[in-house]
Scaffold this active site. Structure first.
Site, PDB file in Angstrom:
ATOM      1  N   ASP A  69       0.849  -1.182   0.000  1.00 21.64           N
ATOM      2  CA  ASP A  69       0.000   0.000   0.000  1.00 21.64           C
ATOM      3  C   ASP A  69       0.889   1.238   0.000  1.00 21.64           C
ATOM      4  O   ASP A  69       2.019   1.195   0.488  1.00 21.64           O
ATOM      5  CB  ASP A  69      -0.919   0.026   1.223  1.00 21.64           C
ATOM      6  CG  ASP A  69      -1.993   1.093   1.072  1.00 21.64           C
ATOM      7  OD1 ASP A  69      -2.947   0.858   0.301  1.00 21.64           O
ATOM      8  OD2 ASP A  69      -1.848   2.185   1.659  1.00 21.64           O
TER       9      ASP A  69
HETATM   10  N1  LIG Z   1       2.878   3.808 -12.649  1.00 22.81           N
HETATM   11  C1  LIG Z   1       2.924   4.531 -11.501  1.00 22.81           C
HETATM   12  N2  LIG Z   1       2.015   4.275 -10.521  1.00 22.81           N
HETATM   13  C2  LIG Z   1       2.109   5.032  -9.402  1.00 22.81           C
HETATM   14  C3  LIG Z   1       3.050   6.067  -9.236  1.00 22.81           C
HETATM   15  N3  LIG Z   1       2.838   6.618  -7.999  1.00 22.81           N
HETATM   16  C4  LIG Z   1       1.822   5.942  -7.431  1.00 22.81           C
HETATM   17  N4  LIG Z   1       1.385   4.972  -8.273  1.00 22.81           N
HETATM   18  C5  LIG Z   1       0.292   4.019  -8.069  1.00 22.81           C
HETATM   19  C6  LIG Z   1       0.770   2.677  -7.581  1.00 22.81           C
HETATM   20  C7  LIG Z   1      -0.477   2.134  -6.915  1.00 22.81           C
HETATM   21  O1  LIG Z   1      -1.248   1.434  -7.880  1.00 22.81           O
HETATM   22  C8  LIG Z   1      -1.222   3.384  -6.457  1.00 22.81           C
HETATM   23  C9  LIG Z   1      -1.169   3.554  -4.956  1.00 22.81           C
HETATM   24  O2  LIG Z   1      -2.420   3.188  -4.435  1.00 22.81           O
HETATM   25  P1  LIG Z   1      -2.624   1.888  -3.536  1.00 22.81           P
HETATM   26  O3  LIG Z   1      -1.394   1.562  -2.775  1.00 22.81           O
HETATM   27  O4  LIG Z   1      -3.906   2.101  -2.804  1.00 22.81           O
HETATM   28  O5  LIG Z   1      -2.774   0.684  -4.565  1.00 22.81           O
HETATM   29  P2  LIG Z   1      -3.975   0.396  -5.570  1.00 22.81           P
HETATM   30  O6  LIG Z   1      -5.278   0.721  -4.976  1.00 22.81           O
HETATM   31  O7  LIG Z   1      -3.636   1.032  -6.889  1.00 22.81           O
HETATM   32  O8  LIG Z   1      -3.834  -1.165  -5.807  1.00 22.81           O
HETATM   33  P3  LIG Z   1      -3.942  -2.352  -4.688  1.00 22.81           P
HETATM   34  O9  LIG Z   1      -4.457  -1.735  -3.424  1.00 22.81           O
HETATM   35  O10 LIG Z   1      -2.565  -2.896  -4.577  1.00 22.81           O
HETATM   36  O11 LIG Z   1      -4.924  -3.327  -5.331  1.00 22.81           O
HETATM   37  O12 LIG Z   1      -0.555   4.497  -7.040  1.00 22.81           O
HETATM   38  C10 LIG Z   1       3.972   6.310 -10.298  1.00 22.81           C
HETATM   39  O13 LIG Z   1       4.834   7.225 -10.235  1.00 22.81           O
HETATM   40  N5  LIG Z   1       3.876   5.527 -11.397  1.00 22.81           N
END
Ligand SMILES: Nc1nc2c(ncn2[C@H]2C[C@H](O)[C@@H](COP(=O)(O)OP(=O)(O)OP(=O)(O)O)O2)c(=O)[nH]1
Length: 198
Positions: A69
């Protein structure tokens, strides 16, 4: 052959794991991401990474499960993924011309009670840019799905004046730490694919 599951819906995290070359599959954690507002970003990402990993490991107790996260912290305020363009504009307005931390919690669970946890922090400094440049960046849509509303490996790198720490950590997984955790857990790397059975 060990089963490794990435407890994530993040395409950025999948891209990083794909680069590592270890066989794995992704599965949505399906958990609520609410935490106490009294937690710091570092504490919150550790709690949430563990919650995601535990939810998937409960379904597959014989597998190895990696959860993560990420949150941004700037001048004491914690930022997550923006719900819309206006929220992304407000987030970037707080980051431009400033230095902020992006914190990623990771949790690796394995059979027999194996657990490894870590929080990785990268520190970024952004250029101050004029409003019309910010609008042009927002129009690219890189803010979607990203904590902090930018993609450090995309056009967003044009905002970046300084980066301290693991760059992959900014993208969603601190790969130096993930590799250490996997090696400590005894994962074999560079294995040849099993020959197809005749
Ligand atoms: N490609 C890319 N993604 C980024 C960057 N900075 C942050 N992110 C994305 C990665 C994660 O998917 C998201 C952070 O949000 P979370 O940790 O809540 O994860 P998310 O909800 O996307 O997926 P998950 O909880 O693992 O199912 O932001 C960046 O510089 N490049």
């Amino acid at each position: 052959m060990r089963t490794l599951i990435l407890a994530s819906t993040s395409s950025a995290r999948r891209a990083l794991m794909d680069g590592l070359g270890l066989p794995y599959r992704a599965e949505s954690p399906g958990v609520e991401e609410d935490v106490s507002p009294t937690l710091s970003a570092r504490e919150a990402v550790q709690v949430l990474a563990g919650r995601k990993a535990k939810a998937v490991h409960a379904r597959h107790p014989e597998a190895w499960v990696l959860g993560a996260d990420q949150l941004v912290e700037v001048q004491g305020e914690v930022l997550s993924k923006p719900p819309d363009r206006e929220a992304a504009k407000r987030q970037l307005g707080k980051l431009l011309g400033q230095t902020h931390d992006i914190c990623t919690g990771v949790c690796l669970l394995g059979p027999g009670g194996h657990i490894a946890e870590a929080v990785e922090v990268s520190r970024l400094t952004f250029y101050p840019v004029r409003d019309e440049e910010l609008e042009r960046y927002l129009d690219l849509g890189e803010w979607q799905g990203c904590a902090g509303s930018y993609r450090v490996e995309g056009a967003g790198q044009a905002l970046l004046a300084r980066l301290e720490g693991d760059r992959t950590n900014v993208q969603g997984l601190p790969m130096l730490t993930v590799v250490r955790m996997l090696r400590d857990a005894g994962f074999p790397f560079f294995e040849r694919p099993e020959p197809l059975k005749p």
